[in-house]
Motif scaffolding. Structure first.
Motif, PDB file in Angstrom:
ATOM      1  N   GLU A  67       0.830  -1.203   0.000  1.00  0.00           N
ATOM      2  CA  GLU A  67       0.000   0.000   0.000  1.00  0.00           C
ATOM      3  C   GLU A  67       0.873   1.266   0.000  1.00  0.00           C
TER       4      GLU A  67
ATOM      5  N   GLU B 156       0.948   4.011  -3.007  1.00  0.00           N
ATOM      6  CA  GLU B 156       0.490   5.374  -2.757  1.00  0.00           C
ATOM      7  C   GLU B 156       1.448   6.386  -3.385  1.00  0.00           C
TER       8      GLU B 156
ATOM      9  N   SER C 176       1.161   6.180  -7.266  1.00  0.00           N
ATOM     10  CA  SER C 176      -0.033   6.844  -7.801  1.00  0.00           C
ATOM     11  C   SER C 176       0.095   8.361  -7.722  1.00  0.00           C
ATOM     12  N   GLU C 177       0.782   8.860  -6.694  1.00  0.00           N
ATOM     13  CA  GLU C 177       1.028  10.303  -6.608  1.00  0.00           C
ATOM     14  C   GLU C 177       1.886  10.771  -7.771  1.00  0.00           C
TER      15      GLU C 177
ATOM     16  N   TRP D 241      -4.305  11.245  -5.137  1.00  0.00           N
ATOM     17  CA  TRP D 241      -3.835   9.903  -5.489  1.00  0.00           C
ATOM     18  C   TRP D 241      -4.424   8.898  -4.513  1.00  0.00           C
TER      19      TRP D 241
ATOM     20  N   GLY E  95      -3.414   5.249  -4.609  1.00  0.00           N
ATOM     21  CA  GLY E  95      -2.717   3.971  -4.515  1.00  0.00           C
ATOM     22  C   GLY E  95      -3.496   2.881  -5.226  1.00  0.00           C
TER      23      GLY E  95
ATOM     24  N   THR F 159      -6.341   1.543  -3.940  1.00  0.00           N
ATOM     25  CA  THR F 159      -7.610   1.437  -3.220  1.00  0.00           C
ATOM     26  C   THR F 159      -8.840   1.551  -4.112  1.00  0.00           C
TER      27      THR F 159
END
Length: 236
Positions: free
Chosen positions: A78, A82, A85-86, A110, A112, A114
């Protein structure tokens, strides 16, 4: 290429030239979903071409802004996802800022792993499904209002198309896996409006590259797409 210098003429991206043949349409307000290679946050050449189109749209519509959302597939921790994705959201923001879009018109967040398009926790995902999870989504905003009434990945899960709409269909499939595969291929070709719907009557998935309420516009777009290489596309 820059857009902000007054009085200077700029060369349009190649995929915009044919729009000049259709009167009063302006720049299409379809926005792409930007996809990424596994464990990468660098833009693909196709994404650069798509983002050039977004930049042109924003220069033409100064009242609009963007909201970006970065995502990963479900593989990896995770914490790592994260950050990844940012970076995927930031690279899209930075590219558009480099094309002359004011930074304060672009917000980003962002998520991640999820918010996957395909949840691969219960059933293993295909590589095509993993690919659709690795993305930065783009929403057109006016103030706090999202004006994307349908996203680039607008899947109608169990309904036939509405009667007034005309679809340009690129393929028909009996299973979702094959529909997902063609959807990914179409979007990677720069057809950001590509999506599919499931016709519950005949139990088939229809991949389409555009939908319209005016048949003459749909017909003109069909001719343009055939010239672009979609020789087997047809209207439904």
């Amino acid at each position: 290429m820059a857009f902000s210098e007054e009085g200077k003429e700029y060369e349009l991206p190649a995929d915009l030239m044919d729009l000049c043949d259709i009167p009063n349409l302006g720049v299409s307000m379809d926005v792409p979903t930007v996809y990424f290679d596994f464990d990468r946050s660098t833009l693909r050449p196709k994404s650069i071409s798509q983002l050039d189109r977004v930049a042109l749209l924003l220069h033409e519509r100064p009242e609009m802004g963007l909201s970006l959302g970065g995502h990963t597939d479900i593989r990896g921790s995770e914490g790592y996802n994260e950050g990844l994705s940012e970076r995927r959201a930031e690279v899209v923001r930075d590219y558009l800022v480099g094309r002359g879009i004011e930074a304060d018109r672009i917000s980003y967040e962002w998520f991640g792993k999820t918010r996957p398009v395909h949840d691969c926790t219960s059933t293993p995902c295909t590589e095509s499904e993993h690919q659709l999870n690795r993305r930065t989504e783009i929403r057109l905003m006016v103030g706090d209002d999202n004006i994307n009434t349908s996203s680039s990945l607008n899947i109608i899960p169990s309904a036939s198309p509405a009667d007034p709409e005309v679809y340009i269909v690129a393929g028909v499939f009996s299973n979702k896996t094959n529909a997902d595969r063609q959807l990914m291929e179409l979007q990677q070709q720069g057809l950001s409006s590509a999506s599919y719907f499931f016709d519950s009557e005949n139990r088939l998935y229809y991949c389409y590259v555009g939908r319209y309420t005016i048949e003459v516009i749909a017909s003109a777009e069909l001719d343009r797409m055939k010239r672009k290489g979609l020789a087997d596309a047809w209207m439904k």
